[in-house]
Each structure stands twice: as structure tokens, then as C-alpha cells.
Design an enzyme around this catalytic site. Structure first.
Site, PDB file in Angstrom:
ATOM      1  N   GLU A  85       0.820  -1.218   0.000  1.00  0.00           N
ATOM      2  CA  GLU A  85       0.000   0.000   0.000  1.00  0.00           C
ATOM      3  C   GLU A  85       0.852   1.265   0.000  1.00  0.00           C
ATOM      4  O   GLU A  85       1.736   1.431   0.851  1.00  0.00           O
ATOM      5  CB  GLU A  85      -0.950   0.008   1.207  1.00  0.00           C
ATOM      6  CG  GLU A  85      -1.900   1.192   1.198  1.00  0.00           C
ATOM      7  CD  GLU A  85      -2.960   1.117   2.282  1.00  0.00           C
ATOM      8  OE1 GLU A  85      -3.459   2.168   2.693  1.00  0.00           O
ATOM      9  OE2 GLU A  85      -3.286  -0.009   2.710  1.00  0.00           O
ATOM     10  N   LYS A 275      -7.639  -0.253  11.161  1.00  0.00           N
ATOM     11  CA  LYS A 275      -7.037  -0.752   9.924  1.00  0.00           C
ATOM     12  C   LYS A 275      -5.737  -0.001   9.648  1.00  0.00           C
ATOM     13  O   LYS A 275      -4.736  -0.587   9.233  1.00  0.00           O
ATOM     14  CB  LYS A 275      -8.015  -0.599   8.765  1.00  0.00           C
ATOM     15  CG  LYS A 275      -7.527  -1.209   7.443  1.00  0.00           C
ATOM     16  CD  LYS A 275      -6.741  -0.238   6.588  1.00  0.00           C
ATOM     17  CE  LYS A 275      -6.278  -0.902   5.300  1.00  0.00           C
ATOM     18  NZ  LYS A 275      -5.386  -0.036   4.495  1.00  0.00           N
ATOM     19  N   ASP A 291       3.012 -14.500  11.766  1.00  0.00           N
ATOM     20  CA  ASP A 291       1.689 -14.800  11.217  1.00  0.00           C
ATOM     21  C   ASP A 291       0.775 -13.587  11.386  1.00  0.00           C
ATOM     22  O   ASP A 291       0.193 -13.385  12.454  1.00  0.00           O
ATOM     23  CB  ASP A 291       1.114 -16.021  11.937  1.00  0.00           C
ATOM     24  CG  ASP A 291      -0.197 -16.502  11.342  1.00  0.00           C
ATOM     25  OD1 ASP A 291      -0.824 -15.746  10.568  1.00  0.00           O
ATOM     26  OD2 ASP A 291      -0.613 -17.633  11.665  1.00  0.00           O
ATOM     27  N   HIS A 388      -1.553  10.779   0.556  1.00  0.00           N
ATOM     28  CA  HIS A 388      -1.767   9.427   0.040  1.00  0.00           C
ATOM     29  C   HIS A 388      -1.776   9.414  -1.482  1.00  0.00           C
ATOM     30  O   HIS A 388      -1.155   8.559  -2.106  1.00  0.00           O
ATOM     31  CB  HIS A 388      -3.077   8.862   0.583  1.00  0.00           C
ATOM     32  CG  HIS A 388      -3.369   7.468   0.102  1.00  0.00           C
ATOM     33  ND1 HIS A 388      -2.733   6.365   0.617  1.00  0.00           N
ATOM     34  CD2 HIS A 388      -4.214   7.000  -0.855  1.00  0.00           C
ATOM     35  CE1 HIS A 388      -3.166   5.281   0.009  1.00  0.00           C
ATOM     36  NE2 HIS A 388      -4.061   5.633  -0.893  1.00  0.00           N
TER      37      HIS A 388
END
Length: 436
Positions: A85, A275, A291, A388
């Protein structure tokens, strides 16, 4: 037409690829070329990657970046991050630089207990089962002695085993609820081996003395680790808080705290808020061979522990001091699994100074806190899209196969213009029309 196949796993890698490309791709030669382009030229290294999972046909690349200037408990780190991202690594780096001159990050491990359970049913007398468990408990520990020997030498092992009565929630349902310390290993295999031995012993001993049927359903560790906690925080005087001339430090601090408070009481905002935290956490977890699915599951369960999904971070202004912190469950390892197999994972851990599991917990928590700080700073000042979309610009240019010269001109153009997908498309089309 799609087809099924029998014995696919027994085919050679080459035959697997031939079947897939011939069956599913009209241009099978192009598909095969793409798959093979991602193979490592070092055959031994490629074989290592092939054997991580089943039915491997190629490698899937993620960018492996670094975020420098992290000061954690007085020690400077360059943090490795594996993520696709745009703007995540840049945001983490920017937050690290901001706090570098303000005392850095403080982090501490609160606890490291992990959980595993044997789930079983019993249709007999509860009091008889309870008495049986207390008598049998030493036998459970004795029968796992060979499994726990090495872990105990490192300071870990089985901490306790409890019998839990869950019959009010589900008829005849009970648990052996065990707690473990796994030191620098994430410990999944260790915990599961102990649990399966518990199940064997439980069933065997129950058949000797208990009246009624005892049936083991399953034995498995839990990825919910609310007692494997780490805390990270930053703080400074409010007047030191902002570098933005368009907003006062006091106004910024107030808006920042309000933004965190909104995420604490509004689940729709909390999910996106968390998130963003996981952007930083997952990237480091993945880069260090841990993991991230287990971490995600445990973290989001923790965020819901009060009955409503809520922010993982907290902020306050008290006596002129701004404080921002996170408390989060992280079950991580620095030995075992991919940590000793994957060359890039080994390099990542070496870059971090070969941390213990506790040190890695602190580093990962800090990465999440830094990511959240960067996001909230943008949201409460310039807005999230400005930074962004500028980071996303290169992805759009690559999508439209911009040449090096076109990239140079467009990057220069969008230094002073708002980046949107449509604006980039319009500008590149105009540029190309003018150059014809």
C-alpha cells in the site's frame, strides 16, 4: 470451460504449470512466462520457497521497504516493512522523525501468556469430573514432560491448566484451558503438541474411572491473547506538538484527542482507524516472518472485548502534556518457523538487532502507533488524500505505462496540483497529445 483434476499435488511443478496455463489461459505461453519470471535464479533458494507451502508454482512479490529514525526506549531502529500500500512506509518514517526530536517512543511488555484449549463433552456428573480433573492434573503435566523439556530450559513451559465448565452455553461442553509461556518462539506447534497430549491423557484416564461418555472434540491454541500484551506511547509538551503553521499546537492537540475519542465510541470509524494501525503492524509482522492473520484476529477480538468494537489507541492532554498510546495483544516469535528459513526474514531480524520476542513486540506496537499518529495528523490537518494520492501517483503512472520522461514531467506538475486519478489521466493524455 473450467476443468477439475485428480492427483494435482502429485504432479511436478512444471506439469502443474502446464495444466493450469493450458486449461485456464487462452494465451498460455504468456501466462507461463509471467509465472516463470518470478522464479528466483538461485535454484536452491527457489526450492526453499517452493517448500514453504503446497502446490507452489511461483513467487508473489511484495515490496520490502524500511522506515528509519525510530527511537524506541533510547535505541534507534530502522524498521523493515513488507507491504504493497502506497504511503504506509512514508507515513511511518515521517512519524518516526517527528518523535525522534521529542523523546522517541517508550514501550513495555505487560505480559506474555498464551492460551490453548482442549474442547470436550461429558454427559456424566460435573462434580465427579471436577474431582477427577484435580487428581489427574499432575498426570497431564507428567505426560507432556518430554515436549516441554526444551522450552522449560529456556524459561518457558506450561503455566497452568484449568477445567472450565461451559455447560450453560452448550450442553455437556467443557474445556481444559491451559496457559503457556513460549519465550522467543511464537509457540503454536509447542502449544498444540501439549494440547494433543492432554487430550490423549484425558481420554485414556477418563475411560478408567469416569461414568458417562467423555469425547474430545478438538485441541488447539487460541489466537486470542489478551494476556500477551504490549504498550507503546509517545508524549511531549503541547507547544512542541505541531510543525504545521496553519494550526496552533493547542488546536491540533484538541482535534487529535477528539479524533481518537470518536474512534473509541463509533465502530464505523474504529474499524478504519484500527485498519490504519494494522498497516504498520502487519507490514513489520510480515517482514519478520510472523503470522499476520493470527495477529489480526487477536487484535480485532481485543478491540471488541467490551462488547463494542473500539479504538486500539488512546490520547489525552493533561497538565499541558500530550500523550498518545496503544495497548495491544501480540503473540510473536523470533525463533522457529520462517524466522530461521526465509533469507529476507533473517535479514530483517538482523536489521533490528536480533531482537527477543519481547523486543519485537515493542517494535511492532511502536510501528502501529506511529502509523496511527501519521494518519490522524493528516486527517485533522490537511486531509488524508493529499499525502496518500501523491504517493499513489507512481502507481497510476505505471498503470498507464508512462515513460521516464513523462514520469519526470508529471511528478513535477503534481507538486503544485491536486492528485486524483482523473486528473492524472487527463494530464498524461494532454501531455501525449502535445508530444505527437
Amino acid at each position: 470451460m473450467h476443468k477439475t483434476i485428480t492427483g494435482f499435488s502429485k504432479l511436478s511443478k512444471s506439469d502443474k504449470i502446464d495444466w493450469i496455463t493450458d486449461t485456464y489461459f487462452p494465451n498460455h505461453k504468456t501466462a507461463k512466462t509471467i509465472l516463470m519470471q518470478y522464479w528466483n535464479s538461485n535454484k536452491k533458494l527457489q526450492q526453499l520457497h517452493d517448500e514453504f507451502i503446497e502446490n507452489t508454482i511461483t513467487n508473489y512479490y511484495l515490496p520490502f521497504g524500511v522506515a528509519p529514525n525510530f527511537l524506541i526506549n533510547g535505541k534507534t531502529y530502522v524498521i523493515p516493512m513488507a507491504i504493497e500500500e502506497s504511503s504506509v512506509v512514508a507515513a511511518a518514517s515521517k512519524a518516526a522523525k517527528f518523535w525522534l526530536d521529542r523523546g522517541g517512543f517508550k514501550a513495555e511488555v505487560i505480559s506474555t501468556t498464551k492460551i490453548g484449549q482442549v474442547h470436550f463433552t461429558y454427559d456424566g456428573n460435573t462434580e465427579a469430573l471436577t474431582s477427577f480433573f484435580h487428581i489427574m492434573k499432575p498426570k497431564l503435566l507428567q505426560d507432556t514432560a518430554s515436549i516441554t523439556k526444551s522450552m522449560e530450559k529456556r524459561g518457558g513451559g506450561i503455566l497452568d491448566i484449568e477445567l472450565k465448565n461451559k455447560t450453560e452455553e452448550l450442553d455437556n461442553y467443557y474445556q481444559l484451558h491451559a496457559t503457556f509461556e513460549t519465550m522467543d518462539a511464537m509457540g503454536a506447534n509447542f502449544v498444540n503438541s501439549c494440547l494433543e497430549q492432554f487430550a490423549t491423557t484425558l481420554k485414556r484416564e477418563a475411560e478408567k474411572v469416569l461414568e458417562g461418555d467423555l469425547n474430545v472434540i478438538m485441541s488447539i491454541l487460541s489466537n486470542y491473547v489478551p494476556d500477551c500484551l504490549v504498550r507503546a506511547e509517545v508524549s511531549c509538551k503541547v507547544e512542541e506538538l505541531t510543525e504545521n503553521p496553519n494550526i496552533s499546537p493547542e488546536a491540533f492537540a484538541e482535534k487529535f484527542v477528539q479524533a481518537v475519542t470518536i474512534a473509541q465510541i463509533e465502530p464505523y470509524r474504529a474499524v478504519t482507524h484500527n485498519k490504519g494501525i494494522m498497516n504498520g503492524i502487519d507490514a513489520v509482522v510480515l517482514a519478520t516472518g510472523n503470522d499476520f492473520r493470527a495477529v489480526e484476529a487477536g487484535v480485532h477480538a481485543y478491540a471488541s472485548r467490551t462488547g463494542s468494537y473500539s479504538s486500539l489507541t488512546h490520547a489525552e492532554v493533561k497538565d499541558g502534556i500530550f500523550k498518545f498510546w496503544i495497548e495491544i495483544p501480540l503473540a510473536l516469535g523470533t525463533v522457529g518457523g520462517l524466522t530461521s528459513l526465509h533469507p529476507l526474514v533473517k535479514l530483517a531480524l538482523e536489521m533490528l538487532g536480533k531482537p527477543t520476542a519481547k523486543e519485537l513486540m515493542q517494535i511492532v506496537a511502536v510501528a502501529g502507533l506511529a502509523q496511527n499518529f501519521a494518519a490522524l495528523r493528516s486527517l485533522t490537518t490537511t486531509g488524508i488524500q493529499e499525502g496518500h494520492m501523491k504517493m499513489h501517483l507512481m502507481n497510476i503512472l505505471n498503470q498507464f505505462k508512462a515513460t521516464p520522461e513523462e514520469k519526470k514531467q508529471l511528478i513535477s506538475h503534481f507538486k503544485t496540483h491536486t492528485v486524483t486519478h482523473s486528473a492524472v489521466v487527463d494530464t498524461i493524455n494532454k501531455l501525449r497529445a502535445n508530444n505527437q
